[in-house]
Scaffold this motif. Structure first.
Motif, short mmCIF file in Angstrom:
data_model
loop_
_atom_site.label_atom_id
_atom_site.label_comp_id
_atom_site.label_asym_id
_atom_site.label_seq_id
_atom_site.Cartn_x
_atom_site.Cartn_y
_atom_site.Cartn_z
N VAL A 130 0.84 -1.20 0.00
CA VAL A 130 0.00 0.00 0.00
C VAL A 130 0.88 1.26 0.00
O VAL A 130 0.61 2.22 -0.73
CB VAL A 130 -0.95 0.00 1.21
CG1 VAL A 130 -1.69 1.33 1.32
CG2 VAL A 130 -1.96 -1.15 1.10
N MET A 131 1.94 1.25 0.80
CA MET A 131 2.83 2.41 0.85
C MET A 131 3.53 2.62 -0.49
O MET A 131 3.71 3.76 -0.94
CB MET A 131 3.86 2.23 1.96
CG MET A 131 3.30 2.31 3.36
SD MET A 131 4.58 2.09 4.63
CE MET A 131 5.63 3.50 4.28
N THR A 132 3.92 1.52 -1.15
CA THR A 132 4.59 1.64 -2.45
C THR A 132 3.65 2.24 -3.49
O THR A 132 4.05 3.11 -4.27
CB THR A 132 5.08 0.26 -2.91
OG1 THR A 132 6.00 -0.26 -1.95
CG2 THR A 132 5.75 0.34 -4.27
N VAL A 133 2.41 1.76 -3.50
CA VAL A 133 1.44 2.30 -4.46
C VAL A 133 1.21 3.79 -4.19
O VAL A 133 1.13 4.59 -5.13
CB VAL A 133 0.12 1.51 -4.39
CG1 VAL A 133 -0.94 2.16 -5.27
CG2 VAL A 133 0.34 0.07 -4.80
N TYR A 134 1.11 4.15 -2.91
CA TYR A 134 0.90 5.57 -2.58
C TYR A 134 2.11 6.41 -3.02
O TYR A 134 1.95 7.47 -3.65
CB TYR A 134 0.68 5.74 -1.09
CG TYR A 134 0.76 7.17 -0.63
CD1 TYR A 134 -0.26 8.07 -0.93
CD2 TYR A 134 1.89 7.64 0.07
CE1 TYR A 134 -0.16 9.41 -0.54
CE2 TYR A 134 1.98 8.96 0.46
CZ TYR A 134 0.95 9.84 0.15
OH TYR A 134 1.05 11.16 0.54
N LEU A 135 3.32 5.94 -2.71
CA LEU A 135 4.52 6.71 -3.08
C LEU A 135 4.67 6.83 -4.58
O LEU A 135 5.25 7.81 -5.08
CB LEU A 135 5.77 6.06 -2.48
CG LEU A 135 5.92 6.16 -0.96
CD1 LEU A 135 7.11 5.34 -0.48
CD2 LEU A 135 6.06 7.62 -0.53
N SER A 136 4.17 5.83 -5.33
CA SER A 136 4.27 5.90 -6.79
C SER A 136 3.43 7.03 -7.37
O SER A 136 3.63 7.43 -8.53
CB SER A 136 3.83 4.57 -7.41
OG SER A 136 2.43 4.38 -7.27
N ALA A 184 8.24 -0.41 -9.13
CA ALA A 184 7.93 -1.58 -8.30
C ALA A 184 6.47 -1.98 -8.44
O ALA A 184 6.14 -3.17 -8.46
CB ALA A 184 8.26 -1.28 -6.84
N THR A 185 5.59 -1.01 -8.54
CA THR A 185 4.17 -1.31 -8.71
C THR A 185 3.91 -1.99 -10.04
O THR A 185 3.15 -2.96 -10.13
CB THR A 185 3.34 -0.01 -8.60
OG1 THR A 185 3.61 0.62 -7.35
CG2 THR A 185 1.85 -0.32 -8.70
N VAL A 186 4.55 -1.50 -11.10
CA VAL A 186 4.42 -2.13 -12.41
C VAL A 186 4.94 -3.56 -12.37
O VAL A 186 4.33 -4.49 -12.91
CB VAL A 186 5.16 -1.31 -13.48
CG1 VAL A 186 5.21 -2.07 -14.80
CG2 VAL A 186 4.48 0.03 -13.68
N MET A 187 6.06 -3.75 -11.71
CA MET A 187 6.63 -5.09 -11.57
C MET A 187 5.68 -6.02 -10.82
O MET A 187 5.48 -7.18 -11.20
CB MET A 187 7.97 -5.00 -10.84
CG MET A 187 8.64 -6.34 -10.60
SD MET A 187 10.22 -6.14 -9.74
CE MET A 187 10.63 -7.84 -9.39
N LEU A 188 5.08 -5.52 -9.75
CA LEU A 188 4.13 -6.32 -8.98
C LEU A 188 2.93 -6.73 -9.84
O LEU A 188 2.50 -7.90 -9.82
CB LEU A 188 3.66 -5.53 -7.76
CG LEU A 188 2.54 -6.17 -6.92
CD1 LEU A 188 3.01 -7.47 -6.31
CD2 LEU A 188 2.07 -5.21 -5.83
N VAL A 189 2.39 -5.79 -10.59
CA VAL A 189 1.24 -6.09 -11.44
C VAL A 189 1.61 -7.11 -12.52
O VAL A 189 0.86 -8.05 -12.80
CB VAL A 189 0.70 -4.80 -12.08
CG1 VAL A 189 -0.37 -5.11 -13.10
CG2 VAL A 189 0.15 -3.86 -11.00
#
Length: 307
Positions: free
Chosen positions: A45-51, A282-287
């Motif tokens: 959640v923090m990563t998505v917010y920071l993105s 990182a979010t793109v990688m996760l998806v």
């Protein structure tokens, strides 16, 4: 009413029992869920917010910029190059380790002291640190390393630059990763092969099936769950490659010849201090990992059912 009273008394007795089971379930489940939430859900959640921000420790203040980081990624040649390299590594590692692991498992299926020793030998790289493996292979594959020295002794005038040639380095890196995870695949396939009833092979042999036909019609369908496990694990391993890149090539040679998404994320976040932009990567990688793993898992599970 006389028939209803026993049911009511029985329900009254069951209610405390169910409540007790629920309390026991919560006692054991809550700590695990709390740890999972703290170390998995909260960072995601923090990563998505920071993105969605321009977070940069050396350039405050932090502002909400929406999808600007994601639109920038589409035109970022460094990120797209890292994405291509990651895709190549993932495909090579998944295909190579699966194929080699299955072949070795078939050779080591029979019991015996020699096969037991060889099983341990093949599994040893799995328990070694990725850094240790990287240092060993770096010493072997450098231009003046052991492999090129042997090739020179054999008469090769210009041995390949396994780690210094941009056209070869990515494949050398893929081989190193494949070598390290090979033992895991061998163990999974050995467990699947030893779980196949011998009667099936005997029946196929009585019907006149040769070794290849027995493998195709008996062995291959029966090891379908093992194929699923190895494929998913290798896909995830290929996408998150970082240690080998950092230690062996540092993203080179040249301009990002072996850079991966994970390597690019770390460099952007810690070397470039662009935490918001790295979080978008990182979010793109996760998806990507979640989507591809889910699609492949569904396809392989359908194969298990049809097999």
């Amino acid at each position: 009413m006389r028939q209803a009273r026993p049911s009511l008394r029985k329900a009254g007795r069951l209610a405390p029992a169910r409540a007790g089971r629920l309390r026991h379930l919560l006692v054991f489940a809550v700590p695990g869920l709390a740890v999972y939430a703290l170390f998995v859900l909260v960072p995601v959640v923090m990563t998505v917010y920071l993105s969605l921000t321009n977070q940069n420790a050396f350039n405050p203040p932090t502002r909400f910029i929406g999808l600007a980081n994601y639109s920038r990624l589409l035109a970022d040649e460094s990120f797209l190059n890292a994405l291509r390299n990651t895709a190549v590594i993932t495909v090579l590692v998944t295909a190579g380790a699966n194929a080699c692991g299955l072949c070795i498992a078939l050779l080591l299926e029979r019991r015996g002291w020699l096969n037991n020793i060889l099983r341990s030998v093949f599994f040893t790289p799995v328990v070694l640190s990725s850094v240790v493996v990287s240092v060993i292979w770096q010493a072997l594959l450098t231009d003046d390393g052991l492999l090129n020295s042997l090739l020179t002794e054999l008469g090769v005038q210009q041995p390949p630059g396994w780690l210094s040639d941009p056209g070869i380095a990515l494949y050398s890196l893929s081989w190193i990763i494949c070598w390290q995870v090979l033992g895991f695949c061998v163990v999974v396939y050995l467990a699947a092969l030893q779980g196949i009833p011998q009667e099936l092979h005997e029946a196929a042999g009585l019907d006149g099936a040769g070794p290849l036909e027995r493998f195709r019609h008996v062995t291959w369908p029966m090891i379908a769950p093992a194929v699923t496990i190895n494929t998913i694990m290798l896909l995830i391993t290929g996408f998150k490659v970082y240690d080998q890149v950092q230690v062996i090539t540092n993203g080179g040679p040249g301009d990002g010849a072996t850079s991966t998404i994970a390597f690019e994320i770390v460099q952007t976040a810690f070397a470039g201090n662009r935490v918001g932009y790295a979080s978008a990567m990182a979010t793109v990688m996760l998806v990507l990992v979640a989507t591809i793993s889910t699609v492949v898992l569904r396809a392989l599970q359908r194969r298990e059912v049809s097999a």
